[in-house]
Design an enzyme around this catalytic site. Structure first.
Site, mmCIF file in Angstrom:
data_model
loop_
_atom_site.group_PDB
_atom_site.id
_atom_site.type_symbol
_atom_site.label_atom_id
_atom_site.label_comp_id
_atom_site.label_asym_id
_atom_site.label_seq_id
_atom_site.Cartn_x
_atom_site.Cartn_y
_atom_site.Cartn_z
ATOM 1 N N LEU A 1 -22.600 -1.917 38.150
ATOM 2 C CA LEU A 1 -23.315 -1.530 37.254
ATOM 3 C C LEU A 1 -23.134 -2.824 36.389
ATOM 4 O O LEU A 1 -21.844 -3.067 35.769
ATOM 5 C CB LEU A 1 -23.388 -0.349 36.239
ATOM 6 C CG LEU A 1 -24.390 0.038 35.368
ATOM 7 C CD1 LEU A 1 -25.857 -0.003 36.007
ATOM 8 C CD2 LEU A 1 -24.405 1.368 34.793
ATOM 9 N N ASP A 2 -23.890 -3.607 35.740
ATOM 10 C CA ASP A 2 -23.604 -5.022 35.195
ATOM 11 C C ASP A 2 -23.059 -4.812 33.885
ATOM 12 O O ASP A 2 -23.428 -3.612 33.142
ATOM 13 C CB ASP A 2 -24.856 -5.634 34.941
ATOM 14 C CG ASP A 2 -25.386 -6.391 35.948
ATOM 15 O OD1 ASP A 2 -24.882 -6.549 37.157
ATOM 16 O OD2 ASP A 2 -26.702 -6.848 36.223
#
Length: 306
Positions: free
Chosen positions: A47-48
């Site tokens: 997840l960025d």
């Protein structure tokens, strides 16, 4: 002399972590492993750093089943800033172009059907996909652009949550591998003004949503009060991501043979596909797969210490 390092412990389970903004998925994993004093762990897909929300983290033997959460559908709430495109498709990039925004919610509603259902996406250059062994984002940072093949993804649901000025809020439910940045850029292009992701929050990963997610603040507060043992009640069972799979109950004898690598016959088993396995006490021991001759073959089994 420095104090000896304490031995990491074997602990199995899944933590639904509410990843904060600015933290990488790997940093989140290492922080949670440290708090639990866990010997082994893995995350279920990145997840960025600029995204927050649901990040299932697997500890111990649960890591053997993380792939199935990686493959799961996802849900997001995103804010798109209309009228501005960036090099990365999000707020971290340099501004490429700015245009006036004269868009109504009706205009947005009119273009969304183009992006619902099975669609093709060209992965962004700023992504972890690899080209000749190099992540695309490294090539992008060096000023290079390479051709990327379009990929098929499915947008199951795309809903407008609100539009205020140049800020458009959307809820997206999609299959794995969907790039929300690309989706937002394409919607912006369809609206004629361009857009980039200014906020992104994952609200669902497979069967897990924010209602099950634990914040870093909660983990740190519990750890400060009672150490790593105070966190154990937050772990979900290792098979909690597989709850929609059919279950096969083994006898002591069939569990023995299956644990030794042999396929076994279990009356009432499904005709095909993967199954969850429970031993004679009801304990989850791994996953199996049905064979052509209606037997259950071991595919990935838990290893129990002691």
């Amino acid at each position: 002399m420095s104090a000896p390092r304490s031995k990491r412990r074997d602990i199995d389970g899944v933590l639904i972590f509410d990843k904060p903004l600015g933290m990488t998925s790997n940093a989140a994993l290492q922080k949670v492993r440290w708090l639990f004093n866990a010997s082994k762990g893995g995350h279920t897909g990145s997840l960025d750093p600029l995204a927050s929300g649901v990040l299932p983290l697997c500890l111990g033997e649960a890591t053997k089943f993380s792939q199935y959460l990686l493959d799961a559908d996802k849900g997001y709430i995103t804010e798109a800033r209309l009228g501005m495109t960036t090099t990365t498709g999000d707020a971290e990039g340099d501004v490429l172009e700015m245009k006036p925004v004269q868009v109504s919610q009706a205009d947005v509603e009119a273009v969304l059907p183009r992006f619902t259902g099975d669609i093709e996406q060209i992965p962004p250059m700023y992504s972890a996909l690899k080209h000749e062994g190099q992540p695309l984002y490294k090539l992008a940072r060096a000023g290079e652009t390479v051709e990327r093949k379009a990929r098929s993804v499915t947008i199951q649901r795309l809903t407008v949550l609100g539009l205020e000025g140049d800020r458009l809020r959307l809820e997206v439910h999609c299959t794995k591998g969907t790039y929300i940045r690309t989706l937002v850029e394409d919607i912006g292009a369809a609206l004629g003004c361009g857009a980039h992701v200014s906020e992104l929050r994952r609200i669902q990963a497979g069967p897990f949503d924010l209602s099950k997610a634990v914040t870093l603040e909660t983990l740190e507060a519990l750890h400060a009060e009672g150490g790593h043992l105070a966190l154990d009640h937050l772990l979900l069972p290792s098979d909690s991501g597989l709850e929609d799979w059919p279950e096969v109950q083994l006898t002591e004898q069939t569990a023995y043979y299956l644990n030794h690598g042999q396929a076994v016959r279990v009356p009432g088993s499904p005709a095909f596909g993967k199954v969850r396995l429970r031993d004679q006490t009801g304990k989850f021991i791994g996953i199996g797969e049905m064979t052509d001759d209606a037997r259950v073959a071991p595919k990935r089994l838990m290893r129990f210490s002691g």
